[in-house]
Design an enzyme around this catalytic site. Sequence first.
Site, PDB file in Angstrom:
ATOM      1  CB  ALA A 129     -41.141 -77.135 -26.216  1.00  0.00           C
ATOM      2  CB  SER A 131     -40.154 -68.680 -26.146  1.00  0.00           C
ATOM      3  OG  SER A 131     -39.103 -68.079 -26.672  1.00  0.00           O
ATOM      4  CB  THR A 157     -25.151 -75.784 -25.582  1.00  0.00           C
ATOM      5  OG1 THR A 157     -25.927 -74.876 -26.578  1.00  0.00           O
ATOM      6  CG2 THR A 157     -23.532 -75.545 -25.752  1.00  0.00           C
ATOM      7  CB  VAL A 337     -15.122 -48.703 -36.448  1.00  0.00           C
ATOM      8  CG1 VAL A 337     -13.641 -48.187 -36.016  1.00  0.00           C
ATOM      9  CG2 VAL A 337     -16.117 -47.771 -35.587  1.00  0.00           C
ATOM     10  CD  GLU A 363     -27.934 -70.581 -20.520  1.00  0.00           C
ATOM     11  OE1 GLU A 363     -28.179 -69.969 -19.550  1.00  0.00           O
ATOM     12  OE2 GLU A 363     -26.741 -71.145 -21.121  1.00  0.00           O
ATOM     13  CB  THR A 365     -35.856 -64.711 -27.167  1.00  0.00           C
ATOM     14  OG1 THR A 365     -36.960 -64.808 -26.341  1.00  0.00           O
ATOM     15  CG2 THR A 365     -35.830 -66.134 -27.943  1.00  0.00           C
TER      16      THR A 365
END
Lengths: 383, 261, 401
Positions: A129, A131, A157, A337, A363, A365
């Site tokens: 589970a 998305s 997290t 750069v 949180e 996609t």
Amino acid sequence: MDHFLSEDQQAIVDLAKQISREMVIPKRVHYDETEEYPLDIVETLAKSDFFALFVPEEYGGLGGGCYDIVLALEQIGYGCVGIATAYAASALGAYPIIIGGSEELKQKYLPKVATGELRAAFGLTESNAGSDAGGIQTTAVLDGDEWVLNGTKQWITNGGQAHIYTIIAITDPHKGARGASMFIVEADDPGFSCGPKEKKMGIRCSATTELIMKDCRIPKDRLVGRRGTGFITVMKTLDKSRPGIASLGVGLAQAALDEAASYAKVRHQFGKPIIAFQAVQHMLADMAIETESARTLLYAAARHIDAHPKDMSKVSAMCKVKATDVAMKVAIDAVQVLAGYGFMREYPVEKMMRDAKILQIYEGTNQIQRNVIGQELNKEYTK
Amino acid sequence: MNIVVCIKQVPDAKDVRLDPETNTLSRDGVKSVINPYDRHAMEEGVRLKEEFGGRVTVVSMGPPQAKAILQEAISCGADDAILVSDRAFAGSDTLATTYTLSQAIKKTGGVDLVLCGKQATDGDTAQVGPGLAVRLDMAYVTCVKKINTVTDKVVVLERMMDDGYDEVEVDLPALLTVVKEVNTPRFPSIRGLRKARAYDIPSYTAADIGADPAQLGLGGSPTQVVRVWPPEPKGNRTMLEGSVDEIAEKLAEIFHESSIG
Amino acid sequence: MAPNRTVINMLIIDNDACIGCGLCEDNCPFDAIHVEEGKAVVGDECTLCGTCVDHCEVGAITIEKEEVAGIDLDAWSGVWVYAEYRNGRIAPVTHELLGIGTDLAAKRGVKLAAVLLCESAGDVPAELIASGADLVYTVEDTALKDFTDDAYGNALEDLALKYKPEIILAGATAIGRSFIPRVATTLGTGLTADCTNLEIGDDGHLHQTRPAFGGNIMATIMCPNHRPQMSTVRPMVMQANEPDASRSGEVISESVDPARLVSRCRVVKSVYSEGSQVNLSEADVVVSGGRGLENAEGFRLVEDLADLLGGAVGATRAAVDADWITYPHQVGQTGKTVASKLYVACGISGAIQHVIGMKSSETIVAINRDEKAAIFDVADYGVVGDVFEILPAVIDKLKNR
């Protein structure tokens, strides 16, 4: 660009910037390399009221609006998205209580969240589970005065670092979207444990673990909101938290642009600084345009959300997509750069590039965000 | 516990540069900041207040611009702030400064503990702390690196010495000067910043503190600066070049000569 | 209530005389005076140091001050040195003070005395005499066993009031800088900290020179109307006399009212550092390391070199903050000030906060891989190179010597 912040907002920005400059930036390499949880910085942020910022005033917080929180997160994200994630995850974990919790739960937990004494985490994702939140397999069964939870959450997290976890579990398997409920699990509840810390590409200091519930028994009153309202709480939580992710994107993009531009000023090739070459100038110009566009949309979205809290899904998704896509692109270009130096770990842009990627993923996609926006458009044009 | 912390505004050493052409101090764009040691004194005051209760009052003697550092002290947890400011204070040496500060502190009344930084980075005298203690008739200890215990009668602490440290018990009321090892100063808090913005800092003049004009400013200062000049620039340096081995040989020679010379 | 009397000390600018040339602005060490609309204007930062007065070519600037009624300066005579004695040892700076004290006393035509406060004097007075003291005042008391500001301060104050010396010198050490300000305050006289030069001017006063603003400017300071004139003096700057055991001098044993030796603070215990923890500010050789050593292991190279040279280990704030070494080794603005014969800066960029603490060293050697590092600006010898190559090679050479 002057965004006409209030005196109070400017003070929040200045303070967050000071902590970012004096503490986050000097320590980010250490935390990236050791992958340790940045406890000292999280505690510093708590002491300076950054945890109180997202808690309502009646529960010992400062009741900061979306705009205030976004401004703070942008500055911390400028320093390190991993460290900022370790902080922001507590807000994410506390939002379900703020949104749907009973007065008793709010009184019990929020004042301690506001001081940083309790860190929170949000447990939604599972192996099947992501998305599709419909695939949730964690269950909660009422047994007398206790709920008994079983299942495993993945990639959470603040796993192992939080003291409280807001967890979604299926309470009525046959009721579909109305069959899920939100619970608060405390770190030392029986039957609850966290897996080992995952090894990640970026935001390495942020703790990411499994949450394992094996006959995890919690008191009946830890149910957040009514039974069956879990998904609604999840959606409202994510609507509220997405601008925060967007602000990490804006912070990271600005940091990458600053690194690239200041490097281009001092790096000489063919007898002049490389910023004098149009090829470099145009890259920097695009980076600046994109960063400021993302910021402007984010600030506008935050103001909209503060004014219209019931109408946030679309703008919240829009700013999240824009800012995190920009962060990824600007970080990649910053590495370009700096070229060879950019690829070396001695310079910070390769870390920014690694860190940026998660912003497009967690949180929700960016593809899911576009779904949210698409569905909202569909609704709007049906009228 | 009523705590007074004395703080001073100094030029930020980060910004102070010697102008290589004139060999004078270039203070263009030099920010004024809280004397670095005083930050640690402030932090210790707030820390002790949090542990034992009471109030922390910060006091600074200086021009009106010094309100900025007092505001900052409030944002970092101080309860009250007082500016002591008067043109009559200009030219004060440490003796006149300790007189002025002591008059201001006496006005606040009932002080248990006065905290100061070890020294200020502009003058580097380290004399104001001890002198102030004498004026306030308090015991004092300088260069405190750690406060171990505090009761309502004594403080037990460690003071740095040149050859180690002493553990010392000092009677209250007392004045302590601290070194940076004593703690890690906190950042401001959002609440503190809001309080600081709303806080109207009182400014005491010479008359407000009941000062004897003869003891103030240049007239109250036994020492007089008779000449200020930039130091002699360093002579030309020699850059050592060659292979690592050659450089090492030269260095060994230099080390040998300079250390016995 | 304040007495009804006003003393105004301020800088007066004569607008008619001022030509707006800007010399005052250019020379003000405190950025306190500026030319605005063609005239000099003084700001709140003014410390009345008088630099502008000296530089003004048209005499437009004066400092207005009320002359303080002077004390009888002639009642005060003799040069005193506070002989610092702790843990069974005379602080080296004491001999240096006797060195400069000899010159000052000769110039003033007075005697040089040392003041020794301790539990038991033993042979110390003889050593002080050998180093140049004509007189040694001793106060021996168990209350003076440990250093406390109250007891030491009262003892020195009482002796000073009894004998009225014109000059009192002490080392700018932890002890000297702690209790000497107390004595100056109770005596109501001036004190100049951390002096690097002392001389008797033609006016007969003591001219005390010290660095200020972290050594960015030098200032000469006088105490013309008060006595004693007091200075703390930076260690390692003054030259000690060659000890002469044949010198004769008088030892005067003094006693101080026991009530004056009661201290409001008590030393519970003293912990003395050893080995590489040696007192940085007294070290002849200091080898310091900074961020360029990369980690605690790299920092060992600095310690090895210091050991070989018999020196002390110093460090920048970055190295201390990284926990490679403890705070007592920190050199610089918020650490210690050193004035060694040899200072070796390894992997140190030369931030002003560090340079402030070491620039008065005699010979400075800097090793840094960045040729633009600011440390080279204060160095006598510079090596652009990798500390991890250079240091092991030097250590090798020294071991083979």
